[in-house]
Design an enzyme around this catalytic site. Structure first.
Site, short mmCIF file in Angstrom:
data_model
loop_
_atom_site.label_atom_id
_atom_site.label_comp_id
_atom_site.label_asym_id
_atom_site.label_seq_id
_atom_site.Cartn_x
_atom_site.Cartn_y
_atom_site.Cartn_z
N LEU A 1 0.85 -1.27 0.00
CA LEU A 1 -0.02 -0.13 -0.13
C LEU A 1 0.81 1.39 -0.15
CD1 LEU A 1 -3.09 0.23 -0.08
CD2 LEU A 1 -2.96 0.70 2.28
N ASP A 2 0.73 1.97 -1.05
CA ASP A 2 1.78 3.19 -1.24
C ASP A 2 1.50 4.03 -0.08
OD1 ASP A 2 2.66 2.22 -3.66
OD2 ASP A 2 1.34 3.26 -4.94
N ARG A 3 2.81 4.70 0.21
CA ARG A 3 2.75 5.71 1.20
C ARG A 3 1.73 6.68 1.25
NH1 ARG A 3 7.91 9.10 3.40
NH2 ARG A 3 7.08 10.12 5.24
N HIS B 1 2.31 0.87 -8.57
CA HIS B 1 1.60 2.19 -8.95
C HIS B 1 0.58 1.76 -10.13
CE1 HIS B 1 5.34 4.67 -7.44
NE2 HIS B 1 4.62 4.00 -6.24
#
Length: 240
Positions: A59-61, A166
């Site tokens: 889970l991207d920042r 992404h």
């Protein structure tokens, strides 16, 4: 480290721990953010009584929402294999520029994005990538941002069928509906407008649901995470 744990527990059993991760928190240490000292992994371990936990997906920042940890290596391995096999259904919500079609499939291969910036110029493998989407709402606000008298936006649900880095952000850019607040793949004028209007900028992407077969019990598990306040504030432009 923060005194209060920023993670909100959503689900726990003997094998799994699911939490809501706020936007801006890294899941684990990354070469991109070498000086960062706070990670979801640490806070999840605190929720787990100090015992180790194992992240089973990314889970991207800047992305908020549902994050699942395994509480033992065997469960982590089983769920990791299910993810690789496409047996885990994920749902995200995103606010994007423009009015999208009511639904669609984005079938667009993506090149790998190495975390090490020194390798960015090297040839990278191209992998298949597919994302389905469904439009939930549209709005048009009387603000000129890119030369038009008004600006249009959509709220969409995104269903990634593959798990490239992404992927959702790159796929929405590919169909000319970039996600609001995306510094790398979005539109700067729109990002700045919402950051100024609401007093802070954020990526308008949230992981809201996961459905999968429990690796230990065999039951079908459906986990949900609520949208955080900073996300809901921006969604107020859809009211009325």
């Amino acid at each position: 480290m923060r005194l209060n744990n920023p993670l909100i527990e959503i689900y726990r059993d003997a094998w799994l721990l699911a939490v809501h991760k706020p936007a801006g928190l890294l899941v684990h240490r990354s070469p991109i953010d070498k000086h960062e000292t706070e990670f979801a992994l640490q806070y999840a371990r605190a929720l787990n009584g100090g015992e180790h936990v194992y992240p089973v997906h990314r889970l991207d920042r800047p992305t908020s929402g549902l994050l699942v940890f395994a509480r033992d290596p065997q469960t982590a391995s089983s769920l990791g294999k299910a993810l690789m096999a496409g047996d885990v259904c994920k749902t995200y919500q995103a606010m994007v520029r423009g009015w999208t079609p009511e639904q669609g499939l984005i079938d667009h291969p993506l090149r790998d994005e190495p975390e090490d910036r020194r390798r960015r110029g090297e040839p990278q493998a191209e992998r298949e990538a597919r994302t389905r989407y469904r439009r939930l709402a549209t709005t048009e606000i009387p603000v000129a941002i890119e030369g038009h008298a008004t600006s249009r936006y959509s709220l969409v649900e995104l269903y990634p069928e593959t798990g490239r880095k992404h992927q959702l952000r790159r796929h929405m850019k590919h169909i000319n509906h970039p996600i609001i607040g995306d510094a790398n793949h979005g539109r700067g004028r729109h990002n700045r407008y919402f950051a100024e209007r609401f007093g802070q900028g954020r990526l308008m992407l949230a992981a809201t649901e996961m459905v999968f077969t429990h690796p230990a019990t065999g039951e079908r598990l459906h986990l949900r995470a609520e949208l955080e306040d900073s996300f809901l504030r921006v969604l107020s432009v859809f009211a009325g």
